[in-house]
Scaffold this active site. Structure first.
Site, PDB file in Angstrom:
ATOM      1  N   TRP A 129       0.878  -1.176   0.000  1.00 16.06           N
ATOM      2  CA  TRP A 129       0.000   0.000   0.000  1.00 16.06           C
ATOM      3  C   TRP A 129       0.919   1.231   0.000  1.00 16.06           C
ATOM      4  CZ3 TRP A 129      -2.027   2.633   4.877  1.00 16.06           C
ATOM      5  CH2 TRP A 129      -3.049   3.533   4.584  1.00 16.06           C
ATOM      6  N   ASP A 210      -0.725  -5.063   9.551  1.00 21.13           N
ATOM      7  CA  ASP A 210      -1.727  -4.119   9.077  1.00 21.13           C
ATOM      8  C   ASP A 210      -2.969  -4.956   8.760  1.00 21.13           C
ATOM      9  OD1 ASP A 210      -3.258  -2.225   7.886  1.00 21.13           O
ATOM     10  OD2 ASP A 210      -1.698  -1.458   6.559  1.00 21.13           O
ATOM     11  N   LYS A 245     -13.431  -0.569   6.068  1.00 27.25           N
ATOM     12  CA  LYS A 245     -13.987  -1.458   5.039  1.00 27.25           C
ATOM     13  C   LYS A 245     -15.023  -2.419   5.619  1.00 27.25           C
ATOM     14  CE  LYS A 245      -9.887  -0.154   3.418  1.00 27.25           C
ATOM     15  NZ  LYS A 245      -9.464   0.624   2.302  1.00 27.25           N
TER      16      LYS A 245
HETATM   17  C1  LMR Z   1      -6.850   1.790  -0.685  1.00 31.23           C
HETATM   18  O1  LMR Z   1      -5.803   1.140  -0.616  1.00 31.23           O
HETATM   19  O2  LMR Z   1      -7.379   2.115  -1.756  1.00 31.23           O
HETATM   20  C2  LMR Z   1      -7.550   2.209   0.576  1.00 31.23           C
HETATM   21  O3  LMR Z   1      -6.895   1.681   1.691  1.00 31.23           O
HETATM   22  C3  LMR Z   1      -7.786   3.680   0.666  1.00 31.23           C
HETATM   23  C4  LMR Z   1      -6.562   4.450   1.034  1.00 31.23           C
HETATM   24  O4  LMR Z   1      -6.593   5.152   2.035  1.00 31.23           O
HETATM   25  O5  LMR Z   1      -5.555   4.376   0.325  1.00 31.23           O
END
Ligand code: LMR
Length: 389
Positions: A129, A210, A245
């Site tokens: 992420w 996470d 979520k």
């Molecule tokens: C995502 O990965 O799209 C979500 O977790 C929203 C974000 O805050 O990035």
């Protein structure tokens, strides 16, 4: 003075996409960017059980007061039971918990704490992420990345992960996605988690989990299994949780941070430091979202309905995976879990999808499966094939 030489920074790689999507006048456009669940009509609807909990809360007598610096204890107990399940009671004497501003807030506070306690290096998988980079850079940790997938883009490069972590210096921090890996949807197996735990113990690494998609992968308890595996071992560790979520509480920013020390005394000391950090960042957390989660989890009937609604979301996404996987002849999409799939697309193919077909996804090829429905999945698959994906 301050702003004369200021340069504009690029848009956020995820949240920035939403702005471009909203400005696109085409009616056939498809939003597969930000990870938020949409129903079959592509509406971002609030869960029914959340609406019901809100009506209950509205009737309650409220005090015009702050929450404690580390939040509501009632909420934290319910959140802790959800993650740690039957282990919660056994761990609670050494498990410190703080309410957080989403998962991001938990990770940022934790990063600050670990640097204060001498933390220097943090291992992130690549891809991860993107916000992990920003969060831990801002905490002043040195980021080291390791390749997460094989060249084929569909299998975990577990050997590499082990090799890199074997070389990590003592006290290094390593971030794991507890389940529903963002962006690939590919998680380690139970046997691989056991190996990762052995390495963390042997090399004295500090694991951070996470946990953002509990209940959207396989099932509520199952999706937090790796967290409990590590916690039972007695290792020092932390877990960042968000309810964005799995409770459709995106805009409420409700999450929690769990830090596991060795005993009650460490728990007390950890608490004092975390509270000082929170006080300087945002003083104390907001209460509304946490009240909703508490209400749902403490009422047996509501809790059961929550699990059913969550299962419906999970099943809808699974059906969309199936459809896309068949249309693209990519069986691996079916094996992946959670909200995302990382498609083998180049940046220029992603740009073409956006420019020619109004299909918005992340530059690295990540799509939000929750943005697909029966009406658009064929259109998306055809467009992907047309750009050569
Ligand atoms: C995502 O990965 O799209 C979500 O977790 C929203 C974000 O805050 O990035």
């Amino acid at each position: 003075m301050y702003f004369e030489k200021l340069e504009e920074l690029p848009h956020d790689p995820i949240l920035g996409i939403k702005g471009a999507f909203l400005q696109d006048p085409r009616s056939q456009k498809v939003d597969l960017g930000v990870g938020n669940y949409k129903n079959e009509r592509l509406q971002e609807e609030v869960m029914e059980v959340v609406k019901e909990a809100e009506t209950v809360i509205c009737k309650q007598e409220k005090k015009a007061d702050y929450l404690p610096i580390d939040g509501s204890q009632e909420f934290l107990q319910k959140a802790g039971e959800l993650v740690f399940q039957e282990e919660y009671v056994l761990l609670s004497h050494k498990l410190y918990a703080a309410q957080s501003v989403g998962g991001t807030g938990a990770l940022r506070v934790l990063g600050e704490l670990l640097v204060k306690l001498g933390g220097k290096e943090i291992y992130l998988c690549n891809p991860t992420w993107p916000n992990h980079h920003l969060i831990f850079e801002k905490a002043k940790l040195k980021i080291i990345t390791y390749r997460y997938l094989e060249d084929n883009g569909i299998e975990l490069d577990f050997k590499n992960q082990i090799k890199i972590l074997q070389k990590a210096s003592e006290n290094s921090i390593v971030v794991f996605h507890a389940s529903c890996h963002n962006p690939t949807g590919i998680d380690p197996s139970r046997r691989e988690w056991e190996e990762l735990l052995a390495i963390c113990q042997h090399k004295r690494l500090f694991p951070i989990f996470d946990l953002a998609y509990q209940g959207l992968g396989i099932a509520v308890a199952e999706d937090a299994w790796p967290v409990r595996l590590f916690a039972k071992s007695g290792i020092e560790m932390a877990t960042a949780v968000t309810f964005s979520k799995n409770f459709s509480l995106y805009s409420q920013r409700v999450g929690s941070l769990f830090i596991l020390g060795k005993d009650e005394e460490q728990k007390r000391k950890i608490a004092s430091h975390v509270k000082q950090i929170i006080r300087s960042f945002y003083s104390n957390p907001p209460s509304h979202g946490a009240m909703i989660v508490t209400e749902v989890l403490q009422n047996e009937k509501m809790r059961r309905r929550w699990e059913l609604e969550l299962a419906k979301m999970r099943e809808r996404m699974q059906k969309m995976r199936e459809a896309l996987s068949l249309l693209l002849s990519s069986p691996q999409i079916m094996q992946q879990k959670g909200m995302f799939s990382l498609l083998p697309l180049t940046v220029s193919q992603v740009k073409e999808l956006q420019a020619k077909y109004g299909i918005y996804l992340l530059e690295n090829g990540r799509i939000n499966i929750g943005g697909l429905n029966n009406a658009n999945v064929q259109i998306v698959a055809d467009a992907i094939k047309k750009v050569g994906g």
